[in-house]
Design a protein around this motif. Structure first.
Motif, PDB file in Angstrom:
ATOM      1  N   PHE B  37       0.845  -1.203   0.000  1.00  0.00           N
ATOM      2  CA  PHE B  37       0.000   0.000   0.000  1.00  0.00           C
ATOM      3  C   PHE B  37       0.878   1.249   0.000  1.00  0.00           C
ATOM      4  O   PHE B  37       0.594   2.217  -0.706  1.00  0.00           O
ATOM      5  CB  PHE B  37      -0.915   0.025   1.241  1.00  0.00           C
ATOM      6  CG  PHE B  37      -2.182  -0.750   1.068  1.00  0.00           C
ATOM      7  CD1 PHE B  37      -3.413  -0.096   1.083  1.00  0.00           C
ATOM      8  CD2 PHE B  37      -2.171  -2.121   0.897  1.00  0.00           C
ATOM      9  CE1 PHE B  37      -4.589  -0.820   0.935  1.00  0.00           C
ATOM     10  CE2 PHE B  37      -3.333  -2.840   0.741  1.00  0.00           C
ATOM     11  CZ  PHE B  37      -4.552  -2.198   0.754  1.00  0.00           C
ATOM     12  N   GLY B  38       1.940   1.198   0.828  1.00  0.00           N
ATOM     13  CA  GLY B  38       2.806   2.370   0.978  1.00  0.00           C
ATOM     14  C   GLY B  38       3.388   2.808  -0.347  1.00  0.00           C
ATOM     15  O   GLY B  38       3.163   3.948  -0.790  1.00  0.00           O
ATOM     16  N   TYR B  39       4.079   1.894  -1.019  1.00  0.00           N
ATOM     17  CA  TYR B  39       4.710   2.259  -2.288  1.00  0.00           C
ATOM     18  C   TYR B  39       3.667   2.420  -3.393  1.00  0.00           C
ATOM     19  O   TYR B  39       3.812   3.262  -4.273  1.00  0.00           O
ATOM     20  CB  TYR B  39       5.771   1.224  -2.680  1.00  0.00           C
ATOM     21  CG  TYR B  39       7.021   1.354  -1.832  1.00  0.00           C
ATOM     22  CD1 TYR B  39       7.860   2.454  -1.982  1.00  0.00           C
ATOM     23  CD2 TYR B  39       7.336   0.405  -0.868  1.00  0.00           C
ATOM     24  CE1 TYR B  39       8.996   2.590  -1.187  1.00  0.00           C
ATOM     25  CE2 TYR B  39       8.458   0.534  -0.075  1.00  0.00           C
ATOM     26  CZ  TYR B  39       9.291   1.624  -0.242  1.00  0.00           C
ATOM     27  OH  TYR B  39      10.397   1.765   0.552  1.00  0.00           O
ATOM     28  N   GLY B  40       2.610   1.595  -3.324  1.00  0.00           N
ATOM     29  CA  GLY B  40       1.564   1.647  -4.348  1.00  0.00           C
ATOM     30  C   GLY B  40       0.903   3.022  -4.400  1.00  0.00           C
ATOM     31  O   GLY B  40       0.852   3.659  -5.448  1.00  0.00           O
ATOM     32  N   TYR B  41       0.442   3.501  -3.246  1.00  0.00           N
ATOM     33  CA  TYR B  41      -0.257   4.789  -3.223  1.00  0.00           C
ATOM     34  C   TYR B  41       0.709   5.982  -3.314  1.00  0.00           C
ATOM     35  O   TYR B  41       0.325   7.048  -3.780  1.00  0.00           O
ATOM     36  CB  TYR B  41      -1.130   4.905  -1.966  1.00  0.00           C
ATOM     37  CG  TYR B  41      -2.397   4.079  -2.078  1.00  0.00           C
ATOM     38  CD1 TYR B  41      -3.429   4.479  -2.929  1.00  0.00           C
ATOM     39  CD2 TYR B  41      -2.557   2.908  -1.348  1.00  0.00           C
ATOM     40  CE1 TYR B  41      -4.577   3.715  -3.044  1.00  0.00           C
ATOM     41  CE2 TYR B  41      -3.704   2.139  -1.466  1.00  0.00           C
ATOM     42  CZ  TYR B  41      -4.715   2.543  -2.304  1.00  0.00           C
ATOM     43  OH  TYR B  41      -5.846   1.794  -2.428  1.00  0.00           O
ATOM     44  N   GLN B  42       1.936   5.757  -2.843  1.00  0.00           N
ATOM     45  CA  GLN B  42       2.935   6.834  -2.916  1.00  0.00           C
ATOM     46  C   GLN B  42       3.083   7.324  -4.361  1.00  0.00           C
ATOM     47  O   GLN B  42       3.218   8.511  -4.624  1.00  0.00           O
ATOM     48  CB  GLN B  42       4.285   6.319  -2.390  1.00  0.00           C
ATOM     49  CG  GLN B  42       5.400   7.350  -2.374  1.00  0.00           C
ATOM     50  CD  GLN B  42       5.131   8.464  -1.358  1.00  0.00           C
ATOM     51  OE1 GLN B  42       5.037   8.205  -0.163  1.00  0.00           O
ATOM     52  NE2 GLN B  42       4.997   9.694  -1.827  1.00  0.00           N
ATOM     53  N   SER B  43       3.011   6.353  -5.287  1.00  0.00           N
ATOM     54  CA  SER B  43       3.235   6.699  -6.695  1.00  0.00           C
ATOM     55  C   SER B  43       2.140   7.617  -7.246  1.00  0.00           C
ATOM     56  O   SER B  43       2.330   8.287  -8.246  1.00  0.00           O
ATOM     57  CB  SER B  43       3.341   5.424  -7.532  1.00  0.00           C
ATOM     58  OG  SER B  43       2.162   4.675  -7.381  1.00  0.00           O
ATOM     59  N   PHE B  44       0.969   7.620  -6.585  1.00  0.00           N
ATOM     60  CA  PHE B  44      -0.129   8.487  -7.045  1.00  0.00           C
ATOM     61  C   PHE B  44       0.040   9.933  -6.564  1.00  0.00           C
ATOM     62  O   PHE B  44      -0.537  10.850  -7.135  1.00  0.00           O
ATOM     63  CB  PHE B  44      -1.475   7.990  -6.498  1.00  0.00           C
ATOM     64  CG  PHE B  44      -1.999   6.793  -7.227  1.00  0.00           C
ATOM     65  CD1 PHE B  44      -2.568   6.941  -8.486  1.00  0.00           C
ATOM     66  CD2 PHE B  44      -1.933   5.528  -6.666  1.00  0.00           C
ATOM     67  CE1 PHE B  44      -3.062   5.835  -9.156  1.00  0.00           C
ATOM     68  CE2 PHE B  44      -2.422   4.421  -7.333  1.00  0.00           C
ATOM     69  CZ  PHE B  44      -2.988   4.571  -8.589  1.00  0.00           C
ATOM     70  N   LEU B  45       0.740  10.064  -5.388  1.00  0.00           N
ATOM     71  CA  LEU B  45       0.774  11.379  -4.740  1.00  0.00           C
ATOM     72  C   LEU B  45       1.707  12.349  -5.457  1.00  0.00           C
ATOM     73  O   LEU B  45       2.831  11.994  -5.805  1.00  0.00           O
ATOM     74  CB  LEU B  45       1.226  11.232  -3.278  1.00  0.00           C
ATOM     75  CG  LEU B  45       0.184  10.710  -2.302  1.00  0.00           C
ATOM     76  CD1 LEU B  45       0.777  10.632  -0.900  1.00  0.00           C
ATOM     77  CD2 LEU B  45      -1.045  11.624  -2.283  1.00  0.00           C
ATOM     78  N   PRO B  46       1.236  13.572  -5.637  1.00  0.00           N
ATOM     79  CA  PRO B  46       2.100  14.552  -6.293  1.00  0.00           C
ATOM     80  C   PRO B  46       3.110  15.156  -5.302  1.00  0.00           C
ATOM     81  O   PRO B  46       2.914  15.106  -4.093  1.00  0.00           O
ATOM     82  CB  PRO B  46       1.091  15.620  -6.752  1.00  0.00           C
ATOM     83  CG  PRO B  46      -0.025  15.514  -5.784  1.00  0.00           C
ATOM     84  CD  PRO B  46      -0.069  14.113  -5.292  1.00  0.00           C
ATOM     85  N   GLY B  47       4.160  15.691  -5.815  1.00  0.00           N
ATOM     86  CA  GLY B  47       5.132  16.445  -5.024  1.00  0.00           C
ATOM     87  C   GLY B  47       5.865  15.619  -3.992  1.00  0.00           C
ATOM     88  O   GLY B  47       6.122  14.432  -4.210  1.00  0.00           O
ATOM     89  N   ASP B  48       6.162  16.246  -2.843  1.00  0.00           N
ATOM     90  CA  ASP B  48       6.987  15.561  -1.841  1.00  0.00           C
ATOM     91  C   ASP B  48       6.154  15.018  -0.680  1.00  0.00           C
ATOM     92  O   ASP B  48       6.661  14.733   0.387  1.00  0.00           O
ATOM     93  CB  ASP B  48       8.078  16.511  -1.330  1.00  0.00           C
ATOM     94  CG  ASP B  48       7.474  17.767  -0.738  1.00  0.00           C
ATOM     95  OD1 ASP B  48       6.240  17.945  -0.875  1.00  0.00           O
ATOM     96  OD2 ASP B  48       8.227  18.547  -0.125  1.00  0.00           O
ATOM     97  N   LYS B  49       4.855  14.901  -0.864  1.00  0.00           N
ATOM     98  CA  LYS B  49       4.011  14.324   0.194  1.00  0.00           C
ATOM     99  C   LYS B  49       4.333  12.838   0.335  1.00  0.00           C
ATOM    100  O   LYS B  49       4.384  12.131  -0.668  1.00  0.00           O
ATOM    101  CB  LYS B  49       2.523  14.498  -0.150  1.00  0.00           C
ATOM    102  CG  LYS B  49       2.010  15.895   0.150  1.00  0.00           C
ATOM    103  CD  LYS B  49       0.515  15.948  -0.004  1.00  0.00           C
ATOM    104  CE  LYS B  49       0.021  17.339   0.349  1.00  0.00           C
ATOM    105  NZ  LYS B  49      -1.396  17.487   0.032  1.00  0.00           N
ATOM    106  N   SER B  50       4.533  12.407   1.627  1.00  0.00           N
ATOM    107  CA  SER B  50       4.900  11.002   1.845  1.00  0.00           C
ATOM    108  C   SER B  50       3.703  10.199   2.360  1.00  0.00           C
ATOM    109  O   SER B  50       3.253  10.397   3.496  1.00  0.00           O
ATOM    110  CB  SER B  50       6.061  10.917   2.836  1.00  0.00           C
ATOM    111  OG  SER B  50       6.275   9.568   3.182  1.00  0.00           O
ATOM    112  N   TYR B  51       3.217   9.327   1.505  1.00  0.00           N
ATOM    113  CA  TYR B  51       2.127   8.450   1.956  1.00  0.00           C
ATOM    114  C   TYR B  51       2.646   7.436   2.973  1.00  0.00           C
ATOM    115  O   TYR B  51       1.948   7.052   3.914  1.00  0.00           O
ATOM    116  CB  TYR B  51       1.485   7.730   0.759  1.00  0.00           C
ATOM    117  CG  TYR B  51       0.377   6.784   1.183  1.00  0.00           C
ATOM    118  CD1 TYR B  51      -0.805   7.271   1.757  1.00  0.00           C
ATOM    119  CD2 TYR B  51       0.522   5.405   1.055  1.00  0.00           C
ATOM    120  CE1 TYR B  51      -1.812   6.414   2.179  1.00  0.00           C
ATOM    121  CE2 TYR B  51      -0.485   4.533   1.477  1.00  0.00           C
ATOM    122  CZ  TYR B  51      -1.650   5.045   2.032  1.00  0.00           C
ATOM    123  OH  TYR B  51      -2.638   4.198   2.447  1.00  0.00           O
TER     124      TYR B  51
END
Lengths: 311, 251
Positions: B37-51
């Motif tokens: 989930f961490g890496y999966g959703y991280q890829s959707f987030l723009p900029g430097d926000k860390s999921y």
């Protein structure tokens, strides 16, 4: 001196309507093996549950090792061992089951190790000691359950059908071990369906049906009282067997035990008289006798006779 | 040396839960959640926000649900496979057995949380202030007792294996995904989902753990903590009542 177990007029009902144990009274003497015999649902396990403090009796007076199970359950439980009828084990290896049980009972570590090795060896569990209980057979689980109980000291041991699923040789060894423990002073209450076992092991037995004690005595006395008779085993053709058994029951009453629709056992004092009567009735009802035999009554016949009388 | 009875029961509970399946459930599953989930959703987030930074405290609070599930299953298995009756004809009382289970949930929750903290520190290094750490532990303690109680309540009430499994899976799913473990609460959610989110104790446990993790405390944390503690107390009392009334063995 108080007997280890004293039960007086014990009654128990689970639903408040039907009594599964009714007016039961008995005493168990120190160092004896006391048998509770009866069919499924006779009330044996309920009596054991009351004595081991698992359930509170509806009424009656019970004393176990001098304590009241309702008020002093904890004191009783610290001094008894119980092998329940239903399975009970932790899902880990056989060996670890021994370790955990010893630990739960607060047995000193080195003593627990010594007992574990002794029990694994005497109960023939060496080859499966590293196996998980999920991977061993029903008989092996039962052996583990019985063996594990000897990890701790006790004054009174309850064995609720301990030999179910155990093979003949191991069963005899187990019975010998129980006998040895009794000789060493351990008091044992033992329930079984197996009459040979009761005959071999028990000093006294109580025969129970529908929650009541039908007879209580030494095995020898019960045999003497009830087996001064012969058992006539009868096998007939299915056609008209019902009519024949009906006629026989009119004559022999509770001395007739109908096994199924083709087999019956008649307890008789005088087979010389009974056999011609049976043959005559078979002829009159149009039944065909396929097999008839006469033998000396056994403890099984005592039980059958008492239980069929009760039903 | 003989340990007190409660310690002996606790030790037994922990030992029988050291099988591969349970260890995977306690440590492996949350790790997989964190990674996938961490890496999966991280890829959707723009900029430097860390999921990953958002998810880590969620996964820590998820440990309370796991600990509770293991504890509930333990009561179920002990009833089903006779160990409850065996312990109760031995030197233990019913209350000792119950306390043993609650403590097991507590220890599994804290231990699982600490393991996940170590795992997450490898994936997403993050400094946690001592006060934040204390807040997280406190929330995990309350959460473990809360879910331990909920699962014990189910175990005590249900008699058949299939029903138990179905209810357990449903509780896990709803608690997990209708909470702030994986995503923040939003007013844009459909009303039924918003109600589920707000009625779910894991939402508040997760919020408190996250605030401790991030060091962003507010008065709301105290309120949420008090609310969860009160709910936990009610669940504990209900589960104890059901347990004391339950038959010792299932059929």
């Amino acid at each position: 001196m108080t007997e280890p177990v004293s039960v007086s007029n014990l009654n128990h009902s689970y639903d408040g309507r039907r009594y599964v144990v009714e007016g039961v009274s008995f005493e168990v003497r120190k160092g004896e093996v006391f048998g509770l015999l009866g069919r499924n649902g006779a009330g044996k396990t309920t009596i054991i549950k009351v004595l081991t403090t698992l359930i509170k009796p509806t009424s009656g007076s019970v004393s176990v090792l001098g304590y009241d199970p309702v008020r002093d359950g904890k004191k009783i439980r610290e001094r008894i061992g119980v092998v329940q009828q239903s399975e009970s084990y932790d899902f880990t290896t056989v060996e670890k089951n021994f370790d955990l049980y010893g630990m739960l009972w607060g047995v000193d570590k080195s003593e627990a190790r010594r007992r574990k090795e002794e029990l694994i060896s005497s109960f023939g569990l060496e080859s499966i000691r590293k196996k998980n209980v999920a991977d061993i057979s029903g008989g092996e689980k039962r052996r583990l359950q019985v063996a594990r109980e000897f990890m701790h000291d006790m004054d009174l041991l309850f064995l609720d059908e301990p030999t179910v699923g155990i093979d003949v040789i191991m069963r005899r060894e187990l019975l010998n071990l129980i006998k040895k423990k009794a000789r060493e002073g351990l008091t044992i209450i033992f329930t079984t369906h197996n009459l040979e076992e009761a005959d071999y092991l028990c000093d006294r037995v109580a025969i129970i049906a529908k929650g009541r004690i039908l007879a209580l005595d030494t095995v020898e006395n019960l045999k003497r009282i009830y087996t001064n008779r012969t058992a006539i085993e009868l096998q007939v053709n299915e056609a008209n067997s019902e009519a024949l058994f009906k006629k026989l029951s009119e004559i022999y009453g509770s001395n007739l035990y109908v096994v199924d629709n083709t087999n019956a056992v008649i307890s008789s004092e005088d087979p010389k008289d009974a056999i011609p009567t049976i043959i005559d009735l078979a002829s009159k009802t149009g039944s065909h006798i396929e097999y008839i035999s006469v033998r000396k009554s056994t403890l099984e016949d005592v039980l059958i006779q008492l239980l069929s009388g009760a039903s | 040396m003989t340990f007190p009875r409660l310690v002996r029961l606790l030790y037994r509970n922990l030992v029988v839960n050291t099988d591969v399946g349970t260890i995977f459930f306690v440590v492996g599953l949350p790790t997989l959640y964190l990674v996938f989930f961490g890496y999966g959703y991280q890829s959707f987030l723009p900029g430097d926000k860390s999921y990953l930074l958002f998810l880590t405290p969620g996964i820590l609070s998820f440990q309370t649900l796991i600990a509770g599930t293991v504890t509930g299953s333990m009561l179920w298995l002990d009833r089903r496979f006779g160990m409850l009756a065996q312990l109760l004809v031995g030197p233990f009382t019913r209350i000792q057995y119950l306390l043993g289970l609650i403590l097991t949930s507590l220890i599994l929750g804290i231990a699982g949380g600490l393991v996940m903290l170590v795992v997450s520190s490898v994936i997403v290094p993050h400094y946690i202030a001592p006060l934040g750490f204390g807040t997280m532990i406190l929330a995990i303690i309350v959460g473990s007792i809360c879910y331990g109680s909920i699962m014990l309540l189910i175990s005590a009430l249900v008699r058949s294996q299939n029903t138990y499994n179905s209810i357990q899976v449903s509780v896990i799913f709803l608690s997990n995904f209708a909470s702030t473990v994986f995503y923040p609460y939003s007013e844009n959610l459909p009303v039924p989902l918003r109600i589920l989110f707000l009625a779910n104790p894991l939402t508040y446990i997760s919020n408190t753990v996250r605030d401790g993790y991030m060091g962003s405390y507010s008065a709301l944390d105290l309120f949420q903590f008090a609310l969860t503690s009160m709910f936990t107390l009610i669940m504990l009392l209900l589960s104890a009542r059901a347990y004391f009334r339950a038959e010792i063995a299932t059929t």
